[in-house]
Write a protein that holds these residues in place. Structure first.
Motif, short mmCIF file in Angstrom:
data_model
loop_
_atom_site.label_atom_id
_atom_site.label_comp_id
_atom_site.label_asym_id
_atom_site.label_seq_id
_atom_site.Cartn_x
_atom_site.Cartn_y
_atom_site.Cartn_z
N ALA A 25 0.84 -1.20 0.00
CA ALA A 25 0.00 0.00 0.00
C ALA A 25 0.88 1.26 0.00
O ALA A 25 0.60 2.22 -0.74
CB ALA A 25 -0.94 0.00 1.20
N ASN A 26 1.93 1.24 0.81
CA ASN A 26 2.85 2.39 0.83
C ASN A 26 3.53 2.57 -0.53
O ASN A 26 3.69 3.70 -1.01
CB ASN A 26 3.90 2.23 1.92
CG ASN A 26 3.33 2.45 3.31
OD1 ASN A 26 2.30 3.09 3.46
ND2 ASN A 26 4.00 1.91 4.33
N ALA A 27 3.92 1.45 -1.14
CA ALA A 27 4.56 1.53 -2.46
C ALA A 27 3.58 2.09 -3.49
O ALA A 27 3.96 2.91 -4.34
CB ALA A 27 5.06 0.15 -2.89
N ARG A 28 2.32 1.66 -3.42
CA ARG A 28 1.31 2.18 -4.35
C ARG A 28 1.11 3.68 -4.13
O ARG A 28 1.01 4.45 -5.09
CB ARG A 28 -0.02 1.46 -4.16
CG ARG A 28 -0.07 0.12 -4.79
CD ARG A 28 -1.46 -0.48 -4.71
NE ARG A 28 -1.43 -1.84 -5.24
CZ ARG A 28 -2.08 -2.85 -4.71
NH1 ARG A 28 -2.84 -2.67 -3.64
NH2 ARG A 28 -2.01 -4.05 -5.24
N ASN A 29 1.04 4.08 -2.86
CA ASN A 29 0.86 5.50 -2.57
C ASN A 29 2.05 6.32 -3.08
O ASN A 29 1.87 7.39 -3.65
CB ASN A 29 0.68 5.72 -1.07
CG ASN A 29 -0.67 5.24 -0.57
OD1 ASN A 29 -1.61 5.11 -1.36
ND2 ASN A 29 -0.78 4.96 0.71
N LEU A 30 3.26 5.81 -2.87
CA LEU A 30 4.44 6.51 -3.38
C LEU A 30 4.43 6.58 -4.90
O LEU A 30 4.77 7.61 -5.48
CB LEU A 30 5.71 5.80 -2.89
CG LEU A 30 6.07 6.00 -1.42
CD1 LEU A 30 7.27 5.13 -1.04
CD2 LEU A 30 6.38 7.46 -1.14
N LYS A 31 4.01 5.49 -5.52
CA LYS A 31 3.93 5.46 -6.98
C LYS A 31 2.91 6.49 -7.48
O LYS A 31 3.17 7.24 -8.42
CB LYS A 31 3.55 4.06 -7.47
CG LYS A 31 3.38 3.95 -8.95
CD LYS A 31 2.94 2.56 -9.35
CE LYS A 31 2.63 2.48 -10.83
NZ LYS A 31 2.10 1.17 -11.21
N MET A 32 1.74 6.53 -6.85
CA MET A 32 0.71 7.48 -7.26
C MET A 32 1.17 8.92 -7.03
O MET A 32 0.94 9.79 -7.87
CB MET A 32 -0.59 7.21 -6.49
CG MET A 32 -1.22 5.86 -6.81
SD MET A 32 -1.52 5.64 -8.57
CE MET A 32 -3.00 6.58 -8.76
N THR A 33 1.86 9.14 -5.91
CA THR A 33 2.39 10.48 -5.63
C THR A 33 3.41 10.88 -6.69
O THR A 33 3.38 12.01 -7.20
CB THR A 33 3.04 10.51 -4.23
OG1 THR A 33 2.07 10.14 -3.26
CG2 THR A 33 3.59 11.89 -3.91
N ARG A 34 4.28 9.97 -7.03
CA ARG A 34 5.31 10.26 -8.05
C ARG A 34 4.67 10.47 -9.42
O ARG A 34 5.09 11.37 -10.17
CB ARG A 34 6.33 9.10 -8.10
CG ARG A 34 7.40 9.29 -9.13
CD ARG A 34 8.21 10.56 -8.85
NE ARG A 34 9.08 10.82 -9.98
CZ ARG A 34 9.17 11.98 -10.61
NH1 ARG A 34 8.48 13.02 -10.21
NH2 ARG A 34 9.97 12.12 -11.64
N LEU A 35 3.65 9.67 -9.77
CA LEU A 35 2.96 9.87 -11.04
C LEU A 35 2.28 11.24 -11.10
O LEU A 35 2.34 11.93 -12.12
CB LEU A 35 1.92 8.76 -11.27
CG LEU A 35 2.47 7.40 -11.67
CD1 LEU A 35 1.36 6.36 -11.70
CD2 LEU A 35 3.15 7.48 -13.04
N LYS A 36 1.65 11.64 -9.99
CA LYS A 36 1.02 12.96 -9.94
C LYS A 36 2.07 14.05 -10.07
O LYS A 36 1.88 15.03 -10.80
CB LYS A 36 0.24 13.11 -8.64
CG LYS A 36 -0.51 14.42 -8.54
CD LYS A 36 -1.34 14.48 -7.29
CE LYS A 36 -2.06 15.77 -7.06
NZ LYS A 36 -1.89 16.86 -7.91
N GLN A 37 3.19 13.87 -9.37
CA GLN A 37 4.26 14.86 -9.45
C GLN A 37 4.81 14.95 -10.88
O GLN A 37 5.03 16.05 -11.40
CB GLN A 37 5.38 14.48 -8.48
CG GLN A 37 6.53 15.44 -8.44
CD GLN A 37 7.64 14.98 -7.50
OE1 GLN A 37 7.61 13.85 -7.00
NE2 GLN A 37 8.60 15.84 -7.27
N ALA A 38 5.00 13.80 -11.52
CA ALA A 38 5.51 13.79 -12.90
C ALA A 38 4.51 14.46 -13.84
O ALA A 38 4.89 15.21 -14.74
CB ALA A 38 5.78 12.36 -13.34
N LYS A 39 3.21 14.21 -13.63
CA LYS A 39 2.18 14.83 -14.46
C LYS A 39 2.19 16.34 -14.27
O LYS A 39 2.12 17.10 -15.24
CB LYS A 39 0.80 14.27 -14.12
CG LYS A 39 -0.31 14.84 -14.96
CD LYS A 39 -1.66 14.33 -14.48
CE LYS A 39 -2.79 14.90 -15.29
NZ LYS A 39 -2.92 16.34 -15.20
#
Length: 110
Positions: A25-39
């Motif tokens: 779950a933490n990895a997914r949250n980090l991934k989603m945060t990074r994807l939002k940041q990249a967007k």
């Protein structure tokens, strides 16, 4: 004792599974945060590029408008000069033309 050992093993497995779920779950949250940041970074870069290209376009339009205005002024000046030179040439030969016309009119055959 064997039963207690089995219970402890099951409990350890459940705890490990919960920890693994939290890690995922933490990895997914980090991934989603990074994807939002990249967007967001891509959107910002796109906006900067778009504004840069629009300003370049406006600058070129402005330059071409200025150039066309000076071209129109130059053509108007040339036209005025050409008209004046034609008037000057016409006034120089007008007396000759009038004389020639008078000569032909007076020498009409009847």
């Amino acid at each position: 004792m064997e039963a207690l050992k089995g219970q402890g093993g099951v409990q350890m497995l459940l705890t490990a599974e919960q920890e693994a779920q939290q890690i995922v779950a933490n990895a997914r949250n980090l991934k989603m945060t990074r994807l939002k940041q990249a967007k967001d970074e891509a959107d910002g870069e796109t906006s900067r590029y778009r504004s840069h290209m629009e300003s370049e376009y406006r600058r070129k339009i402005s330059e071409s408008t200025d150039n066309s205005g000076s071209t129109v002024r130059r053509l108007e000046e040339e036209t005025v000069k050409n008209i004046q030179s034609l008037k000057d040439a016409g006034s120089k030969v007008s007396s000759d033309v009038v004389s020639m016309l008078m000569k032909h009119v007076m020498s009409a055959k009847t």
